[in-house]
Design a protein around this motif. Structure first.
Motif, mmCIF file in Angstrom:
data_model
loop_
_atom_site.group_PDB
_atom_site.id
_atom_site.type_symbol
_atom_site.label_atom_id
_atom_site.label_comp_id
_atom_site.label_asym_id
_atom_site.label_seq_id
_atom_site.Cartn_x
_atom_site.Cartn_y
_atom_site.Cartn_z
ATOM 1 N N LEU A 7 0.004 -1.470 -57.774
ATOM 2 C CA LEU A 7 -1.011 -0.747 -58.525
ATOM 3 C C LEU A 7 -2.404 -1.330 -58.283
ATOM 4 C CD1 LEU A 7 -1.847 1.364 -60.626
ATOM 5 C CD2 LEU A 7 -1.299 -0.318 -62.410
ATOM 6 N N ILE A 8 -2.506 -2.667 -58.322
ATOM 7 C CA ILE A 8 -3.800 -3.323 -58.092
ATOM 8 C C ILE A 8 -4.294 -3.031 -56.680
ATOM 9 C CG2 ILE A 8 -4.951 -5.562 -57.864
ATOM 10 C CD1 ILE A 8 -3.123 -6.586 -60.095
ATOM 11 N N SER A 9 -3.386 -3.081 -55.713
ATOM 12 C CA SER A 9 -3.760 -2.806 -54.332
ATOM 13 C C SER A 9 -4.273 -1.374 -54.180
ATOM 14 C CB SER A 9 -2.556 -3.025 -53.415
ATOM 15 O OG SER A 9 -2.881 -2.714 -52.074
ATOM 16 N N ALA A 10 -3.589 -0.416 -54.833
ATOM 17 C CA ALA A 10 -4.001 0.986 -54.746
ATOM 18 C C ALA A 10 -5.376 1.187 -55.380
ATOM 19 C CB ALA A 10 -2.965 1.874 -55.433
ATOM 20 N N LEU A 11 -5.609 0.556 -56.532
ATOM 21 C CA LEU A 11 -6.908 0.670 -57.195
ATOM 22 C C LEU A 11 -8.013 0.069 -56.336
ATOM 23 C CD1 LEU A 11 -5.943 -0.188 -60.898
ATOM 24 C CD2 LEU A 11 -6.525 2.056 -59.941
ATOM 25 N N CYS A 12 -7.720 -1.035 -55.678
ATOM 26 C CA CYS A 12 -8.705 -1.660 -54.795
ATOM 27 C C CYS A 12 -9.020 -0.765 -53.595
ATOM 28 C CB CYS A 12 -8.193 -3.019 -54.312
ATOM 29 S SG CYS A 12 -8.220 -4.300 -55.587
ATOM 30 N N ILE A 13 -8.011 -0.087 -53.072
ATOM 31 C CA ILE A 13 -8.227 0.826 -51.951
ATOM 32 C C ILE A 13 -9.146 1.973 -52.377
ATOM 33 C CG2 ILE A 13 -7.116 2.569 -50.494
ATOM 34 C CD1 ILE A 13 -4.693 0.708 -50.296
ATOM 35 N N GLY A 196 -7.534 -6.294 -52.400
ATOM 36 C CA GLY A 196 -6.393 -5.396 -52.260
ATOM 37 C C GLY A 196 -5.400 -5.846 -51.209
ATOM 38 N N ILE A 197 -5.901 -6.307 -50.066
ATOM 39 C CA ILE A 197 -4.984 -6.706 -49.002
ATOM 40 C C ILE A 197 -4.274 -8.021 -49.339
ATOM 41 C CG2 ILE A 197 -6.589 -8.072 -47.579
ATOM 42 C CD1 ILE A 197 -5.337 -6.650 -45.141
ATOM 43 N N LEU A 198 -4.935 -8.857 -50.152
ATOM 44 C CA LEU A 198 -4.309 -10.116 -50.545
ATOM 45 C C LEU A 198 -3.123 -9.888 -51.487
ATOM 46 C CD1 LEU A 198 -7.407 -12.447 -51.083
ATOM 47 C CD2 LEU A 198 -5.743 -12.529 -49.218
ATOM 48 N N VAL A 199 -3.234 -8.876 -52.335
ATOM 49 C CA VAL A 199 -2.147 -8.626 -53.291
ATOM 50 C C VAL A 199 -1.152 -7.594 -52.769
ATOM 51 C CG1 VAL A 199 -3.635 -9.206 -55.232
ATOM 52 C CG2 VAL A 199 -3.398 -6.815 -54.536
ATOM 53 N N SER A 200 -1.487 -6.926 -51.679
ATOM 54 C CA SER A 200 -0.616 -5.876 -51.163
ATOM 55 C C SER A 200 0.696 -6.446 -50.628
ATOM 56 C CB SER A 200 -1.332 -5.113 -50.052
ATOM 57 O OG SER A 200 -0.470 -4.140 -49.480
ATOM 58 N N TRP A 205 0.232 -1.338 -43.408
ATOM 59 C CA TRP A 205 -0.359 -0.008 -43.563
ATOM 60 C C TRP A 205 -1.614 -0.026 -44.423
ATOM 61 C CZ3 TRP A 205 1.914 2.253 -39.905
ATOM 62 C CH2 TRP A 205 3.282 2.076 -39.674
ATOM 63 N N PHE A 206 -2.068 -1.223 -44.788
ATOM 64 C CA PHE A 206 -3.208 -1.297 -45.707
ATOM 65 C C PHE A 206 -4.469 -0.661 -45.108
ATOM 66 C CE2 PHE A 206 -6.852 -3.265 -47.745
ATOM 67 C CZ PHE A 206 -6.518 -3.155 -49.089
ATOM 68 N N ALA A 276 -7.922 5.864 -38.985
ATOM 69 C CA ALA A 276 -6.644 5.833 -39.702
ATOM 70 C C ALA A 276 -5.486 6.139 -38.762
ATOM 71 C CB ALA A 276 -6.681 6.838 -40.849
ATOM 72 N N ILE A 277 -5.676 7.112 -37.877
ATOM 73 C CA ILE A 277 -4.628 7.470 -36.915
ATOM 74 C C ILE A 277 -4.362 6.322 -35.956
ATOM 75 C CG2 ILE A 277 -4.066 9.004 -34.994
ATOM 76 C CD1 ILE A 277 -5.637 11.204 -36.468
ATOM 77 N N VAL A 278 -5.447 5.723 -35.453
ATOM 78 C CA VAL A 278 -5.298 4.616 -34.500
ATOM 79 C C VAL A 278 -4.578 3.449 -35.156
ATOM 80 C CG1 VAL A 278 -6.556 2.876 -33.169
ATOM 81 C CG2 VAL A 278 -7.297 5.274 -33.121
ATOM 82 N N VAL A 279 -5.003 3.069 -36.354
ATOM 83 C CA VAL A 279 -4.389 1.935 -37.046
ATOM 84 C C VAL A 279 -2.918 2.230 -37.358
ATOM 85 C CG1 VAL A 279 -4.418 0.589 -39.172
ATOM 86 C CG2 VAL A 279 -6.552 1.077 -37.992
ATOM 87 N N THR A 280 -2.638 3.474 -37.728
ATOM 88 C CA THR A 280 -1.242 3.842 -38.012
ATOM 89 C C THR A 280 -0.382 3.732 -36.760
ATOM 90 O OG1 THR A 280 -1.943 5.373 -39.763
ATOM 91 C CG2 THR A 280 0.259 5.684 -38.842
#
Length: 291
Positions: A7-13, A196-200, A205-206, A276-280
């Motif tokens: 949840l925290i990660s999603a809110l940070c995103i 966000g990435i620290l808690v993810s 996929w971040f 986003a496509i490239v990273v995915t």
């Protein structure tokens, strides 16, 4: 615990994406203020107002007659006075005179930027001082035989009120927030993303989620401007249609900055979607190799 981290990660995103999108859009708005695009549009709307033109006509006529008197011209002669007054009053509504005034407004746009950001400025209307001497002299020269005998004069700068005190103070409040977003939005957004990435729990996929969120937000914003018109944005600006943000958008920026804001938002959305496509794809390839 894992649900909380997700949840925290999603809110940070979401928060980071909103701040980055706000930074991209606010950069265009600040640019429109600093390069004079915004104030020219405000001046054009002011010159379309008959009341503003009437005040300008009176001020220009009085100051021109005073300047001529200082040069020894007998302005008490009815023929001279009437010819000059009627000519200048007629000139205010012409396209030539309007173009000359707007050219001076372009040169004076720094007055607007300075007034907008001056924290010590007392509440007052936004008034631009423009030099109309060249336009006045050109018009006097056209006054038949009288005009050719009258020497050029230096007319004191004319004040053009382009925004009332209440509206300008509201605009100043909103612009302060826009400046903050332009200066700090990117960094604040990146800071949220770091958290966000620290808690993810699924870091692979971040970045893809971040780029996708930025793309969606910018696409929605730019799309609404393009499809529904700039005025629709005030519905979604914090504070509502009567708030500071709506006043800034509607009375200062809409006609001049809206196309630029839409273009920046859509370009940002396109770049973010590609990223986003490239990273995915990279994440999928690397994940497959690990297996």
């Amino acid at each position: 615990m894992s649900v909380l981290r997700t949840l925290i990660s999603a809110l940070c995103i979401v928060g980071g994406a909103v701040l980055i999108a706000a930074w991209a859009v606010s950069s265009v708005i600040v640019g429109a203020v600093e390069d004079g695009t915004a104030v020219r549009g405000m001046a054009e709307r002011a010159l379309d107002n008959p009341a503003v033109r009437s005040v300008m006509a009176t001020q220009i006529t009085d100051q021109t007659l005073a300047a001529l008197a200082d040069q020894g011209i007998d302005i008490d002669q009815q023929l001279v006075r009437s010819a000059i007054e009627s000519s200048l009053e007629a000139a205010i509504g012409t396209e030539v005179f309007r173009t000359a005034v707007l050219a001076e407004v372009d040169d004076a746009h720094e007055q607007f930027a300075a007034a907008l950001t001056d924290s010590l400025r007392a509440p007052a209307p936004l008034v631009l001082s423009v030099d109309v001497s060249d336009a006045v002299n050109a018009r006097i020269d056209e006054v038949g035989a009288v005009g050719s005998a009258i020497p050029d004069v230096t007319v004191p700068a004319v004040d053009v009120e382009v925004m009332s005190a209440d509206k300008f103070e509201t605009t100043r409040d909103a612009y302060g927030e826009v400046e903050w977003a332009q200066q700090w939005g990117l960094w604040a957004g990146l800071a949220l993303l770091v958290v966000g990435i620290l808690v993810s729990q699924r870091k692979r996929w971040f970045l893809a989620k971040v780029f996708f969120a930025v793309a969606v937000i910018c696409l929605l914003f730019g799309g609404m401007i393009g499809l529904l018109g700039p005025e629709t944005i005030v519905t979604f600006i914090p504070g509502g249609s009567d708030g500071p943000g709506a006043t800034l958008w509607r009375d200062v920026l809409t006609e001049e900055a809206a196309p630029l804001v839409m273009e920046r938002a859509l370009w940002t959305a396109g770049v973010a979607f590609v990223a986003a496509i490239v990273v995915t794809l990279v994440g999928s390839i690397l994940g497959g190799r690990r297996r």
